[in-house]
Design a protein around this motif. Structure first.
Motif, PDB file in Angstrom:
ATOM      1  N   HIS A   1       0.840  -1.208   0.000  1.00  0.00           N
ATOM      2  CA  HIS A   1       0.000   0.000   0.000  1.00  0.00           C
ATOM      3  C   HIS A   1       0.876   1.259   0.000  1.00  0.00           C
ATOM      4  CE1 HIS A   1      -3.361   2.618   0.661  1.00  0.00           C
ATOM      5  NE2 HIS A   1      -3.017   2.921   1.885  1.00  0.00           N
ATOM      6  N   PHE A   2       1.933   1.255   0.793  1.00  0.00           N
ATOM      7  CA  PHE A   2       2.879   2.385   0.801  1.00  0.00           C
ATOM      8  C   PHE A   2       3.460   2.606  -0.603  1.00  0.00           C
ATOM      9  CE2 PHE A   2       7.669   2.829   1.391  1.00  0.00           C
ATOM     10  CZ  PHE A   2       7.684   4.211   1.340  1.00  0.00           C
ATOM     11  N   HIS A   3       3.910   1.550  -1.234  1.00  0.00           N
ATOM     12  CA  HIS A   3       4.476   1.680  -2.582  1.00  0.00           C
ATOM     13  C   HIS A   3       3.425   2.172  -3.563  1.00  0.00           C
ATOM     14  CE1 HIS A   3       8.472  -0.753  -2.501  1.00  0.00           C
ATOM     15  NE2 HIS A   3       8.273  -0.120  -1.370  1.00  0.00           N
ATOM     16  N   ASP A   4       2.201   1.702  -3.407  1.00  0.00           N
ATOM     17  CA  ASP A   4       1.136   2.162  -4.294  1.00  0.00           C
ATOM     18  C   ASP A   4       0.955   3.671  -4.158  1.00  0.00           C
ATOM     19  OD1 ASP A   4      -0.932   2.062  -6.128  1.00  0.00           O
ATOM     20  OD2 ASP A   4      -2.457   1.755  -4.574  1.00  0.00           O
ATOM     21  N   CYS A   5       0.818   4.135  -2.923  1.00  0.00           N
ATOM     22  CA  CYS A   5       0.497   5.549  -2.696  1.00  0.00           C
ATOM     23  C   CYS A   5       1.625   6.487  -3.106  1.00  0.00           C
ATOM     24  CB  CYS A   5       0.135   5.773  -1.230  1.00  0.00           C
ATOM     25  SG  CYS A   5      -1.391   4.931  -0.764  1.00  0.00           S
ATOM     26  N   PHE A   6       2.876   6.022  -3.015  1.00  0.00           N
ATOM     27  CA  PHE A   6       4.010   6.897  -3.325  1.00  0.00           C
ATOM     28  C   PHE A   6       4.302   6.985  -4.822  1.00  0.00           C
ATOM     29  CE2 PHE A   6       6.751   8.658   0.204  1.00  0.00           C
ATOM     30  CZ  PHE A   6       5.732   8.683   1.134  1.00  0.00           C
ATOM     31  N   VAL A   7       3.675   6.147  -5.613  1.00  0.00           N
ATOM     32  CA  VAL A   7       3.866   6.224  -7.068  1.00  0.00           C
ATOM     33  C   VAL A   7       2.488   6.423  -7.718  1.00  0.00           C
ATOM     34  CG1 VAL A   7       4.755   5.050  -9.124  1.00  0.00           C
ATOM     35  CG2 VAL A   7       5.869   4.670  -6.919  1.00  0.00           C
ATOM     36  N   ARG A   8       2.245   7.616  -8.284  1.00  0.00           N
ATOM     37  CA  ARG A   8       0.973   7.938  -8.947  1.00  0.00           C
ATOM     38  C   ARG A   8      -0.221   7.969  -7.991  1.00  0.00           C
ATOM     39  NH1 ARG A   8       0.491   7.829 -14.456  1.00  0.00           N
ATOM     40  NH2 ARG A   8       2.521   7.585 -15.405  1.00  0.00           N
ATOM     41  N   GLY A   9       0.010   8.129  -6.712  1.00  0.00           N
ATOM     42  CA  GLY A   9      -1.104   8.131  -5.761  1.00  0.00           C
ATOM     43  C   GLY A   9      -1.626   6.727  -5.515  1.00  0.00           C
ATOM     44  N   CYS A  10      -2.590   6.614  -4.593  1.00  0.00           N
ATOM     45  CA  CYS A  10      -3.116   5.290  -4.224  1.00  0.00           C
ATOM     46  C   CYS A  10      -4.122   4.858  -5.283  1.00  0.00           C
ATOM     47  CB  CYS A  10      -3.784   5.336  -2.856  1.00  0.00           C
ATOM     48  SG  CYS A  10      -2.875   6.251  -1.596  1.00  0.00           S
ATOM     49  N   ASP A  11      -3.611   4.303  -6.373  1.00  0.00           N
ATOM     50  CA  ASP A  11      -4.451   3.997  -7.536  1.00  0.00           C
ATOM     51  C   ASP A  11      -4.279   2.549  -7.988  1.00  0.00           C
ATOM     52  OD1 ASP A  11      -1.884   4.057  -8.518  1.00  0.00           O
ATOM     53  OD2 ASP A  11      -2.435   5.016 -10.406  1.00  0.00           O
ATOM     54  N   ALA A  12      -3.721   1.709  -7.108  1.00  0.00           N
ATOM     55  CA  ALA A  12      -3.510   0.288  -7.417  1.00  0.00           C
ATOM     56  C   ALA A  12      -2.590   0.075  -8.621  1.00  0.00           C
ATOM     57  CB  ALA A  12      -4.850  -0.440  -7.619  1.00  0.00           C
TER      58      ALA A  12
ATOM     59  N   GLU B   1       5.313  -1.519 -12.351  1.00  0.00           N
ATOM     60  CA  GLU B   1       5.969  -1.202 -11.071  1.00  0.00           C
ATOM     61  C   GLU B   1       6.419  -2.453 -10.321  1.00  0.00           C
ATOM     62  OE1 GLU B   1       3.480   1.289  -8.518  1.00  0.00           O
ATOM     63  OE2 GLU B   1       2.980   2.531 -10.252  1.00  0.00           O
ATOM     64  N   LYS B   2       5.570  -3.459 -10.313  1.00  0.00           N
ATOM     65  CA  LYS B   2       5.897  -4.646  -9.500  1.00  0.00           C
ATOM     66  C   LYS B   2       7.127  -5.373 -10.020  1.00  0.00           C
ATOM     67  CE  LYS B   2       1.929  -7.021  -9.882  1.00  0.00           C
ATOM     68  NZ  LYS B   2       0.865  -8.003 -10.262  1.00  0.00           N
TER      69      LYS B   2
ATOM     70  N   PRO C   1      13.076  -1.952  -6.873  1.00  0.00           N
ATOM     71  CA  PRO C   1      13.044  -2.513  -5.516  1.00  0.00           C
ATOM     72  C   PRO C   1      11.896  -3.501  -5.343  1.00  0.00           C
ATOM     73  CG  PRO C   1      12.284  -0.224  -5.525  1.00  0.00           C
ATOM     74  CD  PRO C   1      12.300  -0.718  -6.937  1.00  0.00           C
ATOM     75  N   ASN C   2      11.877  -4.524  -6.171  1.00  0.00           N
ATOM     76  CA  ASN C   2      10.738  -5.463  -6.133  1.00  0.00           C
ATOM     77  C   ASN C   2      11.038  -6.687  -5.280  1.00  0.00           C
ATOM     78  OD1 ASN C   2      12.460  -7.018  -7.613  1.00  0.00           O
ATOM     79  ND2 ASN C   2      11.092  -7.338  -9.337  1.00  0.00           N
ATOM     80  N   ILE C   3      12.174  -6.685  -4.583  1.00  0.00           N
ATOM     81  CA  ILE C   3      12.641  -7.891  -3.918  1.00  0.00           C
ATOM     82  C   ILE C   3      11.686  -8.474  -2.891  1.00  0.00           C
ATOM     83  CG2 ILE C   3      15.132  -8.005  -4.212  1.00  0.00           C
ATOM     84  CD1 ILE C   3      15.465  -5.808  -2.301  1.00  0.00           C
ATOM     85  N   SER C   4      10.815  -7.666  -2.342  1.00  0.00           N
ATOM     86  CA  SER C   4       9.960  -8.298  -1.345  1.00  0.00           C
ATOM     87  C   SER C   4       8.479  -7.989  -1.502  1.00  0.00           C
ATOM     88  CB  SER C   4      10.416  -7.937   0.070  1.00  0.00           C
ATOM     89  OG  SER C   4      10.160  -6.584   0.299  1.00  0.00           O
ATOM     90  N   LEU C   5       8.076  -7.326  -2.571  1.00  0.00           N
ATOM     91  CA  LEU C   5       6.636  -7.153  -2.757  1.00  0.00           C
ATOM     92  C   LEU C   5       6.072  -8.522  -3.129  1.00  0.00           C
ATOM     93  CD1 LEU C   5       5.949  -3.786  -4.648  1.00  0.00           C
ATOM     94  CD2 LEU C   5       5.731  -4.291  -2.219  1.00  0.00           C
TER      95      LEU C   5
ATOM     96  N   GLU D   1       9.158   4.226 -12.696  1.00  0.00           N
ATOM     97  CA  GLU D   1       8.663   5.181 -11.701  1.00  0.00           C
ATOM     98  C   GLU D   1       8.876   4.740 -10.249  1.00  0.00           C
ATOM     99  OE1 GLU D   1       5.353   7.406 -14.510  1.00  0.00           O
ATOM    100  OE2 GLU D   1       4.632   6.027 -12.966  1.00  0.00           O
ATOM    101  N   THR D   2       9.279   3.486 -10.056  1.00  0.00           N
ATOM    102  CA  THR D   2       9.581   3.082  -8.679  1.00  0.00           C
ATOM    103  C   THR D   2      10.835   3.798  -8.171  1.00  0.00           C
ATOM    104  OG1 THR D   2      10.815   1.132  -9.436  1.00  0.00           O
ATOM    105  CG2 THR D   2       8.495   0.819  -8.877  1.00  0.00           C
ATOM    106  N   ARG D   3      11.547   4.465  -9.072  1.00  0.00           N
ATOM    107  CA  ARG D   3      12.679   5.303  -8.649  1.00  0.00           C
ATOM    108  C   ARG D   3      12.209   6.468  -7.795  1.00  0.00           C
ATOM    109  NH1 ARG D   3      14.744   6.718 -13.754  1.00  0.00           N
ATOM    110  NH2 ARG D   3      14.818   4.669 -14.715  1.00  0.00           N
ATOM    111  N   GLN D   4      10.918   6.767  -7.867  1.00  0.00           N
ATOM    112  CA  GLN D   4      10.366   7.857  -7.042  1.00  0.00           C
ATOM    113  C   GLN D   4      10.207   7.460  -5.574  1.00  0.00           C
ATOM    114  OE1 GLN D   4       6.658   8.682  -9.066  1.00  0.00           O
ATOM    115  NE2 GLN D   4       7.690   9.131 -10.990  1.00  0.00           N
TER     116      GLN D   4
END
Ligand code: HEM
Ligand SMILES: *[C@@H]1O[C@H](CO)[C@@H](O)[C@H](O)[C@H]1NC(C)=O
Ligand SMILES: *[C@@H]1O[C@H](CO)[C@@H](O)[C@H](O)[C@H]1NC(C)=O
Ligand SMILES: *[C@@H]1O[C@H](CO)[C@@H](O)[C@H](O)[C@H]1NC(C)=O
Length: 316
Positions: free
Chosen positions: A61-72, A85-86, A90-94, A153-156
Motif C-alpha cells: 500500500h505504501f508503494h502504491d500511494c508513493f507512485v501515482r497516488g493510491c491507484d492500485a 511497477e511490480k 526494488p521489487n525484492i519483497s513485494l 517510476e519506482t525510482r520515485q
C-alpha cells in the motif's frame, strides 16, 4: 487462534481525522455493504497460513500511494513492452498479491464492478496492522484505479540509503509532514529486509569507516555475520524488529539504541524534530498508534486513478 486472542484486547478505535477530496467512510454503504468483512476475511485467511502476509500488504500500500497516488498501479502486471511497477528495481519483497486477488474475486461475486482495487488495498493494509495487534482506524473510500504502471517510476520511492533531508523532501512532495515521516516509518516494526537494503552500512561504508559509526557495534557485527560471512544467498536478511512479530513501538526503541536497520531509519535521529518524535513514540505506544492511524489516512488519501478495475492485475 492464539494471535486473535492477544490482539482483541489491543484494539483501539481512533476518531476520524478530517479528510479531503471525495473519499468517505460510507462510500460503499449502499453498493457493497459487506466490503469490509470480505476484505478482512481474505487478509485473515491468508495470514493464518503465512505470517509474512501483513508486512507485505502494508508495504504494498505504501508503494502504491508513493507512485501515482493510491491507484492500485502497484497491482498491475507487466504487459507487452511495458514493464510494470511490480517488476521495477526494488521489487525484492513485494509479494502476497494473491490476497488482493482473493478479496477482489469475492467482491466481484457479491457486488460486481463496484469496489476499486485501490480501496481493497487500503483496507487490506489497515487490516494487516490491526491483525498484527496494532491500531484500527476507519478507512475513507472511493479511490479509483489507474491505467498506468511503469517500472521506471519506482525510482520515485525513497531509498533506504536516504538521509534525513532526502526523506523529508520525498514526504513533503506528497504533502506529508515530518510527523507523517516518523509515524509511518514505524511500519518497519513489521517484516523482513534483504541484506542488499542495508549492505551500504556494513561494507565499505566510506573511506574512513568500513562500518557506519551510527550503528551499534555488536548489532553491526551480527548483521555482517548474517550478510557477509555466513550467508551469501539472495534471500538472506534480517527481520526489521527481531523482538516480536506484533505491531508495536519497539522500532523506535531500537533506533534509540542505534539498532535501526536502514540508514533511513537511523537518520530519524539527525534532525531535532524527528528525533523528538522518535523519543515520543518510543516512550508511548499509545501516541505512536494514534499518530500512525492519522498518517496512514493521510498517505492513503493521495489521489490517483479513474476507473474501477474488474481484475486488479489488468486495466479494463
Ligand atoms: C521512509 C521511507 C522508507 C524507506 C526508505 C523504506 C525502505 C524499505 C526497505 C528497503 C525495505 C526492505 C525491502 C527488502 O529488502 O526486502 C522495507 C520493508 C518494509 N517497509 Fe519500508 N520504507 C520506508 C517507508 C515505509 C512506510 C511508510 C511503510 C508503511 C507504512 C513501510 C513498510 C514496510 C514494511 C511493512 C516492510 C517489510 C516488508 C516485508 O516484510 O514484506 N515502509 N522498507
Ligand atoms: C523483479 O524484477 C525483475 C527485473 O525486472 C524481474 O525479472 C522479476 O521477475 C521481478 N520479481 C518479482 C517477484 O516480481
Ligand atoms: C543528504 O544527501 C544529499 C544528496 O546526496 C546531499 O546533497 C545533502 O547534503 C545530504 N544532507 C545531509 C543533511 O546530510
Ligand atoms: C565517514 O562517515 C562518518 C560518519 O558519518 C564521517 O564522520 C566521516 O567524515 C566520513 N568519512 C568520509 C571520508 O567521508
Amino acid at each position: 487462534m492464539a494471535f486473535m486472542a492477544t490482539f482483541l484486547n489491543l484494539i483501539i478505535m481512533f476518531s476520524v481525522v478530517p479528510i479531503g477530496k471525495s473519499l468517505s467512510i460510507n462510500y460503499y454503504e449502499k453498493t457493497c455493504h459487506d466490503l469490509e468483512f470480505i476484505v478482512l476475511k481474505a487478509v485473515k485467511d491468508a495470514t493464518s497460513k503465512d505470517k509474512t502476509v501483513p508486512a507485505a500488504l502494508l508495504r504494498m500500500h505504501f508503494h502504491d500511494c508513493f507512485v501515482r497516488g493510491c491507484d492500485a498501479s502497484v497491482l498491475l502486471n507487466s504487459k507487452g513492452n511495458n514493464k510494470a511497477e511490480k517488476d521495477g528495481p526494488p521489487n525484492i519483497s513485494l509479494h502476497a498479491f494473491y490476497v488482493i486477488d482473493n478479496a477482489k474475486k469475492a467482491l466481484e461475486a457479491k457486488c460486481p464492478g463496484v469496489v476499486s482495487c485501490a480501496d481493497i488495498l487500503a483496507l487490506a493494509a489497515r487490516d494487516a496492522v490491526y491483525l498484527s495487534g496494532g491500531p484500527k482506524w476507519d478507512v475513507p473510500k472511493g479511490r479509483k484505479d489507474g491505467r498506468t504502471s511503469k517500472a521506471s517510476e519506482t525510482r520515485q520511492l525513497p531509498a533506504p540509503t536516504f538521509n534525513i533531508s532526502q526523506l523529508q523532501k520525498s514526504f513533503s512532495q506528497r504533502a506529508l509532514s515530518v510527523q507523517d515521516l516518523v509515524a509511518l516509518s514505524g511500519g518497519h516494526t513489521l517484516g523482513f529486509s534483504h541484506c542488499s537494503s542495508f549492505r551500504n552500512r556494513i561494507q565499505n561504508f566510506n573511506a574512513t569507516h568500513p562500518v557506519d559509526p551510527s550503528l551499534n557495534p555488536s548489532f553491526a557485527a551480527k548483521l555482517k555475520s548474517t550478510c557477509l560471512l555466513k550467508n551469501k544467498a539472495k534471500n538472506a536478511g534480517a527481520t526489521m524488529d527481531p523482538s516480536s512479530t506484533s505491531f508495536d513501538n519497539t522500532y523506535y526503541k531500537l533506533i534509540l539504541q542505534q539498532k535501526g536497520l536502514f540508514s533511513s531509519d537511523q537518520a530519524l535521529l539527525d534532525n531535532p524534530n524527528t528525533k523528538r518524535l522518535v523519543s515520543k513514540f518510543a516512550a508511548s505506544q499509545e501516541a505512536f498508534y494514534k499518530a500512525f492511524a492519522k498518517s496512514m489516512i493521510k498517505m492513503s488519501s493521495i489521489n490517483g486513478g479513474q476507473e474501477v478495475r474488474k481484475d486488479c492485475r489488468k486495466i479494463n
